[in-house]
Design a protein around this motif. Sequence first.
Motif, short mmCIF file in Angstrom:
data_model
loop_
_atom_site.label_atom_id
_atom_site.label_comp_id
_atom_site.label_asym_id
_atom_site.label_seq_id
_atom_site.Cartn_x
_atom_site.Cartn_y
_atom_site.Cartn_z
N UNK A 239 0.89 -0.97 -0.09
CA UNK A 239 0.12 -0.13 0.01
C UNK A 239 0.93 1.43 -0.02
N UNK A 240 0.49 2.35 -0.66
CA UNK A 240 1.14 3.61 -0.78
C UNK A 240 0.99 4.46 0.52
N UNK A 241 1.66 4.17 1.61
CA UNK A 241 1.22 4.98 2.91
C UNK A 241 2.47 5.49 3.43
N UNK A 242 3.68 5.78 2.69
CA UNK A 242 4.72 6.33 3.35
C UNK A 242 5.39 7.09 2.52
N UNK A 243 6.13 8.21 2.62
CA UNK A 243 7.00 9.15 1.63
C UNK A 243 7.92 9.74 2.85
N UNK A 244 9.23 9.66 2.72
CA UNK A 244 10.37 10.23 3.25
C UNK A 244 11.32 11.28 2.44
#
Length: 267
Positions: free
Chosen positions: A89-94
């Motif tokens: 799932x697309x749930x995080x970006x840093x």
Amino acid sequence: MSVRIATWNINSVRLRIGLVAKLVAEHAPDVLCLQETKCADDCFPLKEVRKLGYEHVAIHGQKGYHGVATFSRLPFVTTARERWADKDDARHLATTFAAGPLEGVTLHNFYVPAGGDEPDPAINPKFAHKLQFLEELTSWSTRIAETGGRIMVGDLNIAPHPDDVWSHKQLLKVVSHTPVETEGMDAMRVAGRWVDAVRAHSPYPEKLFSWWSYRSQDWTVNDRGRRLDHIWASEDIVARSTGVSVLREARGWERPSDHVPVILDIA
């Protein structure tokens, strides 16, 4: 020089790109983090975002569900997308900033699973997934606890304190405010030495909400809200912060998200 960071569960970026423009026109965030964009990367409205003045854009999306995006007027040098709780799932970006007042600071943009309706992991796979995600967040927070220059924003889908919900007693068995969630969130905060930047400026016992259900016929009358959207940071960042805003009025905009933007100003 100061920096303004905003986080907002937009609940479909293509449907509400006009509301994003309204937020930018009225509050001018230098960095804007969105969650629940519900948009695959190749369909993202990048042209509209760049017209708003954001040259630096990172997106992590998927068709119809989840999704996070970070827009910035400040350049960032790295972008990381981590896999959580055994799902893609697309749930995080840093993103790590390369210049300006946030140079060297890493910003984590999260959309934590909602967890479904039944707070029992034995019969509700969505709640089990949420608890696994929370456990992994705690382990991750432990690993980075000794580093400064950290900010975590997003829809964390947990209202951690009795004053973060309209009724502590009535929501104790409702997903987002159950003891297993609130205690797990507190363990994550302690493990990562995170500071709740919003409550640093608007301390308890002030009631503070960032989400009101679409199911309510008139959210302004019963005010049955929850604070699900957060900005946490390492102590050095919070020490530089000068104020927060929870834009309650955005819940009343035309065709609104059920969440409202949360803003942090940093000197």
